[in-house]
Every structure is written in C-alpha cells, then in structure tokens.
Design a protein around this motif. Structure first.
Motif, mmCIF file in Angstrom:
data_model
loop_
_atom_site.group_PDB
_atom_site.id
_atom_site.type_symbol
_atom_site.label_atom_id
_atom_site.label_comp_id
_atom_site.label_asym_id
_atom_site.label_seq_id
_atom_site.Cartn_x
_atom_site.Cartn_y
_atom_site.Cartn_z
ATOM 1 N N LEU A 6 0.821 -1.213 0.000
ATOM 2 C CA LEU A 6 0.000 0.000 0.000
ATOM 3 C C LEU A 6 0.852 1.260 0.000
ATOM 4 N N LYS A 7 1.734 1.377 0.994
ATOM 5 C CA LYS A 7 2.515 2.607 1.076
ATOM 6 C C LYS A 7 3.638 2.505 2.089
ATOM 7 N N SER A 8 4.632 3.362 1.908
ATOM 8 C CA SER A 8 5.681 3.594 2.895
ATOM 9 C C SER A 8 5.440 4.990 3.442
ATOM 10 N N THR A 9 5.502 5.129 4.745
ATOM 11 C CA THR A 9 5.180 6.415 5.342
ATOM 12 C C THR A 9 5.979 6.647 6.611
ATOM 13 N N VAL A 10 6.013 7.885 7.008
ATOM 14 C CA VAL A 10 6.609 8.253 8.286
ATOM 15 C C VAL A 10 5.502 8.667 9.249
ATOM 16 N N ARG A 11 4.456 9.334 8.729
ATOM 17 C CA ARG A 11 3.365 9.744 9.622
ATOM 18 C C ARG A 11 1.986 9.819 8.968
ATOM 19 N N GLU A 12 1.871 9.622 7.666
ATOM 20 C CA GLU A 12 0.565 9.656 7.007
ATOM 21 C C GLU A 12 0.065 8.227 6.813
ATOM 22 N N PHE A 13 -0.653 7.744 7.815
ATOM 23 C CA PHE A 13 -1.091 6.360 7.824
ATOM 24 C C PHE A 13 -2.370 6.183 7.013
ATOM 25 N N MET A 89 9.487 8.135 15.425
ATOM 26 C CA MET A 89 8.479 7.677 14.469
ATOM 27 C C MET A 89 7.711 6.482 15.031
ATOM 28 N N MET A 90 8.413 5.546 15.649
ATOM 29 C CA MET A 90 7.773 4.358 16.221
ATOM 30 C C MET A 90 6.847 4.727 17.378
ATOM 31 N N GLU A 91 7.318 5.588 18.264
ATOM 32 C CA GLU A 91 6.477 6.004 19.388
ATOM 33 C C GLU A 91 5.224 6.709 18.892
ATOM 34 N N ASN A 92 5.373 7.562 17.895
ATOM 35 C CA ASN A 92 4.237 8.254 17.302
ATOM 36 C C ASN A 92 3.277 7.256 16.665
ATOM 37 N N TYR A 93 3.802 6.299 15.926
ATOM 38 C CA TYR A 93 2.962 5.293 15.279
ATOM 39 C C TYR A 93 2.136 4.526 16.320
ATOM 40 N N ARG A 95 1.398 5.338 19.362
ATOM 41 C CA ARG A 95 0.470 6.226 20.063
ATOM 42 C C ARG A 95 -0.774 6.479 19.203
ATOM 43 N N GLU A 96 -0.564 6.795 17.933
ATOM 44 C CA GLU A 96 -1.682 7.118 17.049
ATOM 45 C C GLU A 96 -2.516 5.904 16.664
ATOM 46 N N ARG A 97 -1.895 4.742 16.542
ATOM 47 C CA ARG A 97 -2.592 3.571 16.000
ATOM 48 C C ARG A 97 -2.887 2.495 17.054
ATOM 49 N N LYS A 98 -2.664 2.794 18.316
ATOM 50 C CA LYS A 98 -2.804 1.785 19.366
ATOM 51 C C LYS A 98 -4.142 1.039 19.301
#
Length: 183
Positions: A6-13, A89-93, A95-98
């Motif tokens: 689907l995609k590679s991203t840093v913060r746009e999931f 980036m991992m911590e943000n991911y 946190r946002e997607r938990k």
C-alpha cells in the motif's frame, strides 16, 4: 493469498478501517523474509544490510488486515540522529494507531537470543498494553543449545502460549502466524 503493497510512510497512515498486525524486531532479524514467507509472495524488500527498512511499510492482506513492517532497532549502521528519528516515528505510530493494532509480532533471532533492546521492546509493549506474540526466527540455523537458551529467555517474559517457532527458509511457523493474524 492476496496481498498488495500500500505505502511507505513516516506519519501519514492509511485510514484506520482495518485491523493492523505489526512486525517488530532488531535490524537483520528477518522481518521482511518472514512477511514474504507468510504471504507467499516476495512483497517486502529483503536486504542483507541491517537497517534498510527506514519507513513504516503497509501491506494489505486479503483485503481485510494491514500488515505493518517497521524499522528494526539495534545495530543498523546509521547516524545516531537517524536512530532517534526512527524511535520518535515508532512512538508516534504506536500512540496514534494503538486502538487499531490487534497484534504485534516481536521477532527474536533464535541464534542470537534475547538482547537488551528485545527486552526493552517486550517490556514497553506490556506497559502500553498492546497484545504481542514472540516469533523466534532463523530456527533452522540454531543449534539445539541456542534454541533452548532463547526459549528459556523468552518464556520468562511471555510464557509458552505466546511463542511461535519460525524459519522463513523452511516455511516453519506460517500456519501459526496466519492463525494469529486472522483471529
């Protein structure tokens, strides 16, 4: 099995409309090889050089679940600043997607055993309350003594029910991993 990148991203999931299954582990533990083995396709890029995965990579499996390949932690030969960006980036991911993350597969090299960073990952996942399963990779390369030592280390964290033995080369563990993905 139907799978697509689907995609590679840093913060746009992607939209949080499907459950996510995340693959984490030290650099060079075999995350991409395991994803390829589980899906039956060479969809994740495999490299012999640690630290090649530098973004969060989304794959759609059977139109029903996101497989998520994240950067490895550990001995990737990248500047300290890059490692700090990955950590952020991992911590943000997480946190946002938990709420969307239904399972994290923590890959641990059966030969190398549980390393300090693996311990930290297991403790962190327990702390944030995300369900996880430990996947011992490269079991085909491990001597019985190494495998026994690694199993003993892992059981101290998760018990026996949350461990899958795998070998991407031999296809070992595929059925168990797919069962956990779709359950």
């Amino acid at each position: 099995m139907k799978v697509q990148f689907l995609k590679s991203t840093v913060r746009e999931f992607p939209p949080a409309d499907k459950p996510e299954v995340v693959f984490v582990g030290r650099s060079n533990v075999g995350k991409s090889s395991l994803i390829n083995m589980v899906t039956g396709r060479n969809i994740a890029r495999v490299s012999k050089e640690p630290g090649r995965t530098r973004t969060i990579n989304y794959f759609l499996l059977e139109d029903s679940v996101y497989l998520v390949d994240v950067p490895g932690y550990g001995f990737a030969r990248v500047p300290k600043e890059e490692q700090e960006r990955w950590k952020s980036m991992m911590e943000n991911y997480f946190r946002e997607r938990k709420e969307n993350i239904k399972m994290v597969f923590v890959l641990i090299d059966a030969v190398a055993g549980v390393q300090k960073l693996d311990e930290q990952m297991l403790e962190w996942l327990q702390f944030i309350g995300v369900p996880f399963t430990v996947v011992l990779t490269k079991t085909d390369k491990a001597k019985q003594k190494e495998l026994s030592r690694t199993l003993k280390q892992v059981k101290g964290y998760v018990g026996e029910t949350a461990i899958v033995m795998s070998s991407a080369k031999e296809g070992k563990g595929k059925k168990e991993i797919l069962s956990r993905i779709f359950s």
